[in-house]
Design an enzyme around this catalytic site. Structure first.
Site, short mmCIF file in Angstrom:
data_model
loop_
_atom_site.label_atom_id
_atom_site.label_comp_id
_atom_site.label_asym_id
_atom_site.label_seq_id
_atom_site.Cartn_x
_atom_site.Cartn_y
_atom_site.Cartn_z
N TYR A 53 0.86 -1.17 0.00
CA TYR A 53 0.00 0.00 0.00
C TYR A 53 0.91 1.23 0.00
CZ TYR A 53 -4.33 -2.54 1.22
OH TYR A 53 -5.44 -3.36 1.23
N ALA A 214 -18.67 1.48 -1.91
CA ALA A 214 -18.64 1.30 -3.37
C ALA A 214 -17.77 2.36 -4.05
CB ALA A 214 -20.05 1.31 -3.95
N GLY A 216 -16.95 5.25 -3.06
CA GLY A 216 -17.46 6.61 -2.88
C GLY A 216 -18.87 6.80 -3.42
#
Length: 321
Positions: A53, A214, A216
């Site tokens: 990440y 989802a 945003g």
């Protein structure tokens, strides 16, 4: 904040899990540390990251930033359940990724260094590795557990049959096996209800949804797709779900909740869901979402959400009869 056991394990985690994919890319170290502090302030003790990440120029940024936060106050380590992941390629050439015993060992050691800790509470397979035999995978995890470097095993993005196969292999070794599965799951994406959720419930695996809003879609202030996400792809998705989003917004208003909190509370009400990941970029965003863990949606609201966003139902009934 409420807490629940992670799957069939005795490990207690907060019903909201702090996702840290934004750390290092959309949130610099100062903002990320503020979000981590805010998480503890509201009772979130479950912190999730991964060994890849971060932006291209700093691919391990999330783990490194969390490690800096832990080093600044070592007492924080005992207050959190720390989860990270293995699978993604960390160096070029053979054995640089996947779930070989060698890569699992190397990746764990690297994550421990970046996180500045001596153990990982939940070590998760980021994806299934179809080329890795389960006895090899479990042997590698068993060794790390015996060394005290990891405590529990989790998975992410597994199909239902992957979970079943993994658990059967673990059971043959007398091992606990997988205790959590991270899957994409939200009102607009309910595919896991076909087989992943039923398999996880049967096998005692706690489901921890990612992308609960989802991407945003369920966090917008209106149903037009305007606001912070303006890409053509997002606008197209918002337009496709315009009526559903408008109905959800109306229902949220009636319940005196934001659409985002309503969507999170719906997930937490689903059987088999232990916790759900939230990935705020700031303290204010986190504080706005924290309410969801303490919201009890009544049967009428849950039924209305199922009408607005119908799910597929469990397999094979969903398609066989």
């Amino acid at each position: 904040m409420r807490y629940a056991n992670l799957g069939r394990s005795r490990l207690e985690v907060s019903r909201l899990c702090l996702g840290t994919m934004n750390f290092g890319s959309h949130a610099d170290a100062r903002a990320a540390h503020d979000v981590l502090d805010a998480a503890l302030d509201v009772g979130i003790t479950y912190v999730d990251t991964a060994n890849r990440y971060g932006p291209p120029e700093r691919p391990h940024a999330s783990e490194e930033i969390i490690g800096e936060w832990l080093a600044a106050d070592p007492s924080r380590r005992d207050r959190i359940v720390l989860a990270t992941k293995v699978f993604e390629r960390t160096h070029p050439g053979p054995n640089g990724g996947g779930l070989s015993a060698r890569h699992i060992r190397e990746a764990c050691e690297a994550s421990l260094r970046r996180l500045r800790t001596d153990h990982i509470d939940v070590y998760q397979m980021h994806h299934v590795d179809r080329a890795a035999p389960w006895p090899e995978v479990w042997e590698a995890f068993d060794l790390l557990r015996a060394q005290g470097k990891i405590t529990y095993i989790g998975s992410s993005n597994f199909a239902g049959w992957h979970l079943a196969t993994a658990q059967a292999s673990a059971a043959a070794r007398g091992a606990l096996g997988i205790v959590s599965e991270q899957s994409v799951y939200n009102l607009a994406q309910r595919t896991v209800e076909l087989e992943v959720l039923p398999a996880a419930r049967e096998l005692g695996i706690g489901v921890v949804p990612w992308s609960p809003l989802a991407g945003g879609l369920l966090a917008e202030s209106d149903a037009s797709g305007s606001g912070r996400r303006r890409s053509a792809e997002f606008a197209q998705r918002a337009a496709a779900h315009r009526e559903q989003l408008e109905a959800t917004r109306d229902l949220a208003r009636e319940a005196s909740l934001s659409v985002a909190v309503l969507a999170l509370a719906w997930l937490l009400a689903q059987p088999g869901v232990t916790s759900t990941i939230v990935g705020p970029r700031s303290r204010s965003q986190l504080e706005a979402l924290a309410e969801a863990a303490d919201v009890d949606l009544g049967p009428a609201v849950l039924a209305r959400l199922d009408e607005i966003w119908p799910g597929p139902g469990p397999a094979p009934e969903a398609y066989a009869w």
